[in-house]
Motif scaffolding. Structure first.
Motif, short mmCIF file in Angstrom:
data_model
loop_
_atom_site.label_atom_id
_atom_site.label_comp_id
_atom_site.label_asym_id
_atom_site.label_seq_id
_atom_site.Cartn_x
_atom_site.Cartn_y
_atom_site.Cartn_z
N VAL A 64 5.94 -1.60 14.65
CA VAL A 64 5.24 -1.77 13.33
C VAL A 64 3.75 -1.46 13.30
N THR A 65 3.47 -1.96 14.34
CA THR A 65 1.57 -1.90 14.73
C THR A 65 1.39 -0.82 15.40
N SER A 66 2.29 0.04 15.93
CA SER A 66 1.91 1.25 16.80
C SER A 66 1.24 2.25 15.90
N ILE A 67 0.50 3.33 16.25
CA ILE A 67 -0.14 4.36 15.60
C ILE A 67 0.72 4.87 14.37
N TYR A 68 2.02 5.23 14.87
CA TYR A 68 2.93 5.72 13.69
C TYR A 68 3.22 4.57 12.92
N GLY A 69 3.45 3.42 13.25
CA GLY A 69 3.68 2.16 12.05
C GLY A 69 2.65 2.05 11.19
N ASP A 70 1.23 2.18 12.02
CA ASP A 70 0.04 2.03 11.09
C ASP A 70 0.05 3.34 9.98
N LEU A 71 0.49 4.45 10.63
CA LEU A 71 0.22 5.58 9.42
C LEU A 71 1.38 5.45 8.33
N VAL A 72 2.69 5.00 8.78
CA VAL A 72 3.77 4.68 7.75
C VAL A 72 3.13 3.39 6.68
N MET A 73 2.52 2.48 7.19
CA MET A 73 2.14 1.55 6.38
C MET A 73 1.05 2.01 5.57
N LEU A 74 -0.02 2.82 5.90
CA LEU A 74 -0.95 3.52 5.24
C LEU A 74 -0.36 4.34 4.22
N ALA A 75 0.71 5.21 4.46
CA ALA A 75 1.41 5.82 3.57
C ALA A 75 1.99 5.03 2.36
N CYS A 76 2.62 3.83 2.87
CA CYS A 76 3.09 2.72 2.01
C CYS A 76 2.02 2.40 1.16
N LEU A 77 0.86 1.96 1.53
CA LEU A 77 -0.19 1.44 0.72
C LEU A 77 -0.81 2.38 -0.38
N THR A 78 -0.86 3.81 0.11
CA THR A 78 -1.24 4.70 -0.68
C THR A 78 -0.07 5.12 -1.97
N GLY A 79 0.97 5.00 -1.35
CA GLY A 79 2.38 5.08 -2.35
C GLY A 79 2.31 4.06 -3.27
N PHE A 80 2.08 2.69 -2.61
CA PHE A 80 1.98 1.65 -3.78
C PHE A 80 0.90 1.82 -4.78
N TRP A 81 -0.23 2.22 -4.47
CA TRP A 81 -1.25 2.20 -5.58
C TRP A 81 -1.07 3.47 -6.29
N PHE A 82 -0.51 4.50 -5.84
CA PHE A 82 -0.13 5.72 -6.65
C PHE A 82 0.91 5.28 -7.63
N HIS A 83 1.83 4.71 -7.27
CA HIS A 83 3.13 4.40 -8.14
C HIS A 83 2.50 3.20 -9.07
#
Length: 129
Positions: A64-83
């Motif tokens: 979860v804290t790898s670079i890919y996990g960070d990118l997924v969490m960034l996408a989730c954060l952006t998706g949360f605010w968009f939603h």
């Protein structure tokens, strides 16, 4: 048999049709809703791993804290605010406000700007506080 070939497409195909911003926002609202479910499962998996054992939590934490996990969490954060911002647009529409062509476009742009602002504010609060 002679066939007459027309230069017109048979139907408005997705590759030649310019989608209105409101249609793109609607599709993205649905996609972010599904994406938030996936991100929620990842976070629950992370917490669940902590309840199982320390070694399993370390394993999941590495993912979860790898670079890919960070990118997924960034996408989730952006998706949360968009939603969130797009949901507010829908709340205004549900009560009959801002439901004309001009205001729909303005609210779509404000929703996108709100998404960028709230995502940046969240990232600043995570990394600097």
């Amino acid at each position: 048999m002679n066939k007459i070939h027309s230069q017109r497409p048979l139907s408005p195909h997705a590759t030649i049709y310019r989608w209105p911003l409101n249609a793109i926002m609607s599709i993205m609202h649905r996609i972010t809703g599904v994406g938030l479910c996936v991100g929620g499962f990842l976070i629950v998996w992370w917490f669940f791993a902590g309840a199982i054992s320390e070694s399993y939590h370390d394993f999941v934490s590495c993912i979860v804290t790898s670079i890919y996990g960070d990118l997924v969490m960034l996408a989730c954060l952006t998706g949360f605010w968009f939603h969130f911002c797009n949901g507010i647009r829908h709340l205004f529409w549900d009560v009959g406000l801002t439901f004309n062509e001009r205001n729909v476009m303005i609210s779509a742009i404000l929703g996108l700007l709100g998404t960028v602002f709230l995502t940046a504010l969240s990232l600043l609060s995570i990394y600097f506080w």
